[in-house]
Design an enzyme around this catalytic site. Structure first.
Site, PDB file in Angstrom:
ATOM      1  N   ASN A  72       0.825  -1.205   0.000  1.00 30.33           N
ATOM      2  CA  ASN A  72       0.000   0.000   0.000  1.00 30.33           C
ATOM      3  C   ASN A  72       0.863   1.262   0.000  1.00 30.33           C
ATOM      4  OD1 ASN A  72      -2.198  -1.707   0.133  1.00 30.33           O
ATOM      5  ND2 ASN A  72      -2.482  -1.485   2.336  1.00 30.33           N
ATOM      6  N   GLU A 173      -2.402  -3.630  -5.573  1.00 26.46           N
ATOM      7  CA  GLU A 173      -3.808  -3.786  -5.138  1.00 26.46           C
ATOM      8  C   GLU A 173      -4.694  -2.625  -5.585  1.00 26.46           C
ATOM      9  OE1 GLU A 173      -3.932  -4.770  -0.929  1.00 26.46           O
ATOM     10  OE2 GLU A 173      -3.045  -6.733  -1.323  1.00 26.46           O
ATOM     11  N   TYR A 244      -4.330 -13.381   2.210  1.00 26.70           N
ATOM     12  CA  TYR A 244      -3.892 -13.659   3.589  1.00 26.70           C
ATOM     13  C   TYR A 244      -4.908 -14.583   4.234  1.00 26.70           C
ATOM     14  CZ  TYR A 244      -0.558  -9.892   2.890  1.00 26.70           C
ATOM     15  OH  TYR A 244       0.463  -9.112   2.402  1.00 26.70           O
ATOM     16  N   GLU A 292       1.828 -11.655  -2.659  1.00 23.56           N
ATOM     17  CA  GLU A 292       1.585 -11.460  -1.223  1.00 23.56           C
ATOM     18  C   GLU A 292       0.791 -12.651  -0.727  1.00 23.56           C
ATOM     19  OE1 GLU A 292       0.207  -7.756   0.452  1.00 23.56           O
ATOM     20  OE2 GLU A 292       1.126  -6.611  -1.175  1.00 23.56           O
ATOM     21  N   GLN A 349       5.285 -10.628   5.136  1.00 24.77           N
ATOM     22  CA  GLN A 349       6.495 -10.019   4.642  1.00 24.77           C
ATOM     23  C   GLN A 349       7.707 -10.717   5.251  1.00 24.77           C
ATOM     24  OE1 GLN A 349       6.216  -5.707   4.774  1.00 24.77           O
ATOM     25  NE2 GLN A 349       4.184  -5.688   3.887  1.00 24.77           N
TER      26      GLN A 349
HETATM   27  O1  AHR Z   1       1.454  -6.766   3.435  1.00 32.77           O
HETATM   28  C1  AHR Z   1       0.631  -5.845   4.057  1.00 32.77           C
HETATM   29  C2  AHR Z   1      -0.339  -5.147   3.104  1.00 32.77           C
HETATM   30  O2  AHR Z   1      -1.257  -6.081   2.647  1.00 32.77           O
HETATM   31  C3  AHR Z   1       0.250  -4.587   1.838  1.00 32.77           C
HETATM   32  O3  AHR Z   1       0.754  -3.307   2.009  1.00 32.77           O
HETATM   33  C4  AHR Z   1      -0.904  -4.567   0.920  1.00 32.77           C
HETATM   34  O4  AHR Z   1      -0.521  -4.700  -0.420  1.00 32.77           O
HETATM   35  C5  AHR Z   1      -1.786  -5.693   1.403  1.00 32.77           C
HETATM   36  O5  AHR Z   1      -3.097  -5.292   1.557  1.00 32.77           O
END
Ligand code: AHR
Length: 502
Positions: A72, A173, A244, A292, A349
């Protein structure tokens, strides 16, 4: 004890794995950069202010590519703020995370760090507040040898040779309303095409990743991918996926089966890519960058109460449980199973922010539970991905039916003459008696059987107790006539390595 069998056929090749599926991600977010990889006042800091203990742990993970600088964050970032004399760099408000960014670390410093950890950059450009012009300027600054304004500016900043950054993300995103500069699929598809075009004209060697959906539950999912690709097909090489996972309702049987959801997501995006290919009568195949993925839910509530405009606050610092590590193992199995189309992936990350590596400011660096399955896959999951036939008991749970208790994939490394079987036992109750037919690989001996196990699904590591959840070597596996026998204990992540004669 219930039985499970696995048959491996070395001719049933999925693909040669692109090592970049073991990539990761560092964003200017929370303590990932500042007080994470970079802490100049730390006793372990090197001459550039980077923590040597963190470098050591990241090197251990052998991460071939690292996405940067967001996330982001990139959608409001001016890359020019992070180059040139440090004393002249501005401090700015970051509207993605409501923090302050002082730009002490920028492109050059991060590139220096990448060299120290033997990795490469996956660079994201800002297509939120900016556009094609800034994107092509950045490519010129990074990759053009010299004799032009931006490349000479780089040289004047002390970097004579171009970086030759190969992989570029066209924004981040862009389908998400939370994104700075959020766009419709048509707006983004056109912009990705035009930005991609001038970036590629500046350096024809680069590869471009267009933004797919931010997750599988986005209301625009599927239509977004189809529209974006329709508008940018000839300019892009990869389409991104982000997702996620979490277990907020404490439904572990469903949680451990989330690899199925990831698999469906990948298969759906592949279908969309191929639909657009067919529609366009194109010879070009778009592959996937799952740039991600991880578990993210533990810290979400706490993060809502963060005071605004802090510098490097504690944000997204999920503390991972043992069951999270099991899921991460399962997700890695899914990525390997899809190695024919997933050519890049980034565990999001890497340090402090939803990360395998954590640091205490001024103190020690330590490994979270999820560090271990990622380490195992990155070290032993290189070579050729092989389809395996799994015959295992199955279970039903709230979110899925007929979930195989054992999830598995094999990787054959012809050079090393080894094969590795990654196995997740999703059952919370039952150990399984596993027989695995390795005859087609002429398996000649068991090298090791690594097991990640713990009596408590919610066990965590911490700076005080960093070795609470760590892998152990199991001694029970045996091989006779090319068939391996071992017990795969309930709720475990297993890495079984054999030597081969082919
Ligand atoms: O990894 C955390 C955040 O998750 C990133 O900045 C974004 O791309 C996603 O929504």
């Amino acid at each position: 004890m219930k039985k499970a069998t696995i048959t491996i056929d070395r001719l049933r090749i999925i693909a040669t794995i692109d090592n970049r599926i073991y990539g990761s991600f560092i964003e200017h977010l929370g303590r990932a950069v500042y007080d994470g990889i970079y802490e100049p006042t730390h006793p372990m800091a090197d001459e550039d202010g980077f923590r040597k203990d963190v470098i050591q742990l990241v090197k251990k993970l052998n991460v071939p590519i690292i996405r940067y600088p967001g996330g982001n964050f990139v959608s409001g970032y001016n890359w020019e703020d992070g180059v040139g004399p440090r004393s002249e760099r501005p401090t700015k408000l970051d509207l993605a995370w409501f923090t302050r960014e002082n730009n002490e670390i920028g492109l050059h410093e991060f590139s220096k760090w990448l060299k120290k950890v033997d990795s490469e950059m996956m660079m994201a450009v800002n297509l939120g507040t900016r556009g094609a012009d800034e994107a092509r300027n950045l490519v010129e600054y990074c990759n053009h040898p010299g004799g032009s304004y931006w490349s000479d500016l780089r040289k004047s900043h002390g970097v004579l040779e171009p970086y030759a950054i190969k992989t570029w993300c066209l924004g981040n995103e862009m389908d998400g309303p939370w994104q700075i500069g959020h766009k419709t699929a048509v707006e983004y598809g056109r912009l990705a095409n035009e930005a991609g075009k001038v970036m590629r004209w500046t350096d024809p060697q680069i590869e471009l990743v267009a933004c797919g959906s931010s997750n599988i539950d986005m209301p625009t999912f599927a239509e977004w991918e189809a529209t974006v690709l329709d508008l940018s097909y000839d300019q892009v090489d990869y389409l991104s996926l982000h997702n996620y996972y979490g277990n907020p309702t404490d439904d572990t049987p469903s949680y451990l089966a989330k690899g199925i959801e990831m698999d469906e997501f990948i298969k759906s995006v592949v279908a969309i890519c191929d639909y657009v290919k067919a529609k366009k009568r194109s010879k070009k195949k778009i592959n996937l960058s799952f740039d991600e993925w991880n578990v993210w839910y533990h810290s979400r509530e706490a993060d809502q109460f963060n005071e605004r405009w802090q510098f490097a606050p504690h944000l997204l610092e999920d503390i991972y449980t043992f069951e999270d590590a099991l899921l991460v193992g399962g997700l890695l199995i899914t990525l390997i199973k899809n190695a024919d189309r997933v050519h890049m992936a980034c565990l999001a990350q890497l340090v402090n922010v939803i990360a395998p590596v954590m640091t205490k400011t001024g103190g020690k660096a330590w490994c979270q539970t999820i560090f271990y399955p990622f380490l195992h896959a990155s070290l032993h999951g290189r070579g050729v991905a092989l389809q395996v036939n799994v015959d295992s008991p199955k279970y039903d749970c709230t979110q899925f039916t007929d979930v195989p208790v054992l999830d598995a994939v094999a990787v054959w490394n012809e050079e090393d003459k080894t094969a590795t079987l990654f196995v997740l036992n999703r059952s919370l109750e039952e150990d399984l008696d596993l027989s695995c037919d390795f005859r087609s690989l002429k398996a000649s001996g068991v090298l090791e059987h690594i097991v990640l196990e713990h009596a408590d699904l919610k066990a965590v590591n911490s700076v005080e107790n960093p070795d609470n959840v760590v892998p152990v070597q199991s001694r029970g596996a045996s091989l006779a006539g090319g068939r391996l026998s071992c017990v795969v204990k309930r709720a475990t992540w297993n890495v079984i390595r054999v030597s081969t004669k082919v």
